[in-house]
Enzyme design. Structure first.
Site, PDB file in Angstrom:
ATOM      1  N   LYS A 184       0.820  -1.213   0.000  1.00 48.72           N
ATOM      2  CA  LYS A 184       0.000   0.000   0.000  1.00 48.72           C
ATOM      3  C   LYS A 184       0.862   1.276   0.000  1.00 48.72           C
ATOM      4  O   LYS A 184       2.067   1.216   0.228  1.00 48.72           O
ATOM      5  CB  LYS A 184      -0.937  -0.012   1.217  1.00 48.72           C
ATOM      6  CG  LYS A 184      -1.904  -1.185   1.197  1.00 48.72           C
ATOM      7  CD  LYS A 184      -2.824  -1.148  -0.034  1.00 48.72           C
ATOM      8  CE  LYS A 184      -3.953  -2.138   0.016  1.00 48.72           C
ATOM      9  NZ  LYS A 184      -3.628  -3.479  -0.505  1.00 48.72           N
TER      10      LYS A 184
HETATM   11  C1  LIG Z   1      -9.602  -3.292  -1.595  1.00 44.07           C
HETATM   12  C2  LIG Z   1      -8.974  -3.942  -0.406  1.00 44.07           C
HETATM   13  N1  LIG Z   1      -9.719  -4.122   0.706  1.00 44.07           N
HETATM   14  C3  LIG Z   1      -9.200  -4.679   1.801  1.00 44.07           C
HETATM   15  C4  LIG Z   1      -7.896  -5.094   1.857  1.00 44.07           C
HETATM   16  C5  LIG Z   1      -7.375  -5.758   3.098  1.00 44.07           C
HETATM   17  O1  LIG Z   1      -6.306  -5.061   3.614  1.00 44.07           O
HETATM   18  P1  LIG Z   1      -5.340  -5.740   4.697  1.00 44.07           P
HETATM   19  O2  LIG Z   1      -4.351  -6.563   3.942  1.00 44.07           O
HETATM   20  O3  LIG Z   1      -4.692  -4.564   5.380  1.00 44.07           O
HETATM   21  O4  LIG Z   1      -6.178  -6.534   5.604  1.00 44.07           O
HETATM   22  C6  LIG Z   1      -7.081  -4.926   0.745  1.00 44.07           C
HETATM   23  C7  LIG Z   1      -5.663  -5.363   0.806  1.00 44.07           C
HETATM   24  O5  LIG Z   1      -4.999  -5.781  -0.036  1.00 44.07           O
HETATM   25  C8  LIG Z   1      -7.624  -4.343  -0.418  1.00 44.07           C
HETATM   26  O6  LIG Z   1      -6.865  -4.156  -1.503  1.00 44.07           O
END
Ligand SMILES: Cc1ncc(COP(=O)(O)O)c(C=O)c1O
Length: 386
Positions: A184
């Protein structure tokens, strides 16, 4: 050809970030504590939100946000099939039913008209995803939430820098959920943040994030004397340790220059890929800021002699890492079999899902890296053009 593989979504960390992490290691307190609190305060000020709670992931943020809204088993949450599985998984984990609404074929963003078609007496919330960092049509989505008295939770995993009509993504409804995952724009290796305008929801999420305990571990072990805690509700283990929090905190001060760098690479890509058998991302909508998290091409498969997956292999053969965001969720085994989805149930998502390719777009890309990506894409698309 490059000699070193270009990692997709490589973090852009500086010496100062590593020093900040080392300082926390040396402090003797590496668990959730003052750095997590500082990150929350900085994030709340940045996003102009009254409350921000640091969590172990965006998945945790989505889960707690939905679970804390009082949605009962069998009730429905409308979201997009063009997202990472965490979005819909969180709905399921909270005991609700994910209902997909189709997307704009070019942007992959959930369409307000499609949301409205899916509203039933069981619908309790809308969960839009600002895919790639492009804001969803929040005016129309907020209007639907108000008209049908639905909760609104935004998935802002790609959208730290996103603005819509001057307001930060994540501030349009009941909660906004952000990710600090490795790929990210700001990373804590793993980490997340939920923002909300509601004091009670913020308290509930904070308590739920640490076993449902009345005080967090930081307060228990601080130098202010021992304090007992009481378990007041059934919670989870979703807190963000300080070693992670400080890494994100350290990068927050570089949001703007990092965004500018990605924008410059984005514009280079746009210029280079104009006249090829592919579509470049549509221009950003007026009065919005695109976070420029993912640069995605949509391949013109009808004009090419290769599939999207073969195109990915060709990029890898040229030592360029790339991604697919995403294979539409209704095509995945679990969702297909549990909710009986057919591929054509969401024709626009299917079309987008078959063609999308994400190219490297980290602020850490050198000019040479960007030139290598451009050269590889031009070569492949020219070679395989019908
Ligand atoms: C659109 C979206 N939602 C949720 C997530 C979940 O994030 P995390 O990996 O911090 O749990 C991601 C992560 O890749 C994502 O791209």
């Amino acid at each position: 050809m490059r000699d070193r593989f270009l990692i997709f979504g490589a973090p852009h960390l500086l010496e100062e970030d590593l020093e900040a992490v080392m300082a926390v290691f040396r402090s003797g307190w590496i668990g959730t504590g003052p750095q997590a609190q500082a990150l929350e305060a900085r994030f709340a000020a940045y996003a102009q939100s009254p409350y921000a709670i640091a969590l172990s992931s965006c998945t945790a943020a989505l889960h707690l946000a939905i679970a804390s809204l009082g949605i009962r088993p069998g009730e429905e949450v409308i979201t997009t099939p063009m997202t990472f599985c965490a979005t819909a998984n969180a709905i399921v984990h909270a005991g609700a039913v994910p209902v997909f609404a189709d997307v704009d074929p070019l942007t992959g963003l959930i369409l307000p008209d499609e949301i409205e078609k899916r509203i039933t007496p069981k619908t309790r919330a809308i969960l839009p995803v600002h895919l790639a960092g492009r804001s969803c049509a929040m005016e129309a989505i907020v209007a639907l939430a108000e008209q049908y008295r639905l909760f609104l939770v935004e998935d802002c995993a790609h959208a730290i820098e996103t603005l819509y009509h001057g307001r930060h993504a994540g501030t349009f409804g009941d909660a906004g959920c952000f990710s600090f995952y490795v790929t990210k724009n700001v990373t804590a290796i793993e980490g997340g943040m939920v923002i909300t305008p509601h004091e009670k929801l913020a308290e509930q999420i904070k308590t739920s994030a640490l076993h449902g305990m009345s005080r967090d571990a930081w307060a228990r072990f601080s130098d202010r004397g021992y304090k007992h805690y009481e378990v007041v509700s059934l919670g989870y283990k979703y807190n963000l340790p300080d070693v992670h929090a400080v890494l994100a905190l350290s990068q927050l001060s570089r949001l703007e220059p990092n965004w500018q760098r990605r924008k410059a690479v984005w514009e280079q890509y746009d210029r280079a890929f104009q006249d090829l058998p592919c579509l470049i991302p549509p221009a950003k909508e007026p009065e919005t800021r695109h976070a420029r998290h993912l640069y995605t091409l949509l391949l013109d498969l009808e004009a090419l002699r290769i599939t999207r997956d073969e195109f990915l292999q060709e990029l890898y053969a040229r030592k360029i890492g790339c991604g697919v965001h995403y294979l539409a969720l209704h095509l995945h085994k679990y969702y297909r079999e549990t909710y009986h989805f057919q591929p054509q149930d969401y024709p626009n998502a299917l079309w987008h899902s078959d063609r999308t390719v994400s190219l490297p777009l980290s602020s850490g890309l050198t000019d040479q890296d960007a030139a290598d990506v451009i050269e590889a894409v031009l070569e492949i698309l020219t070679q395989y053009k019908k």
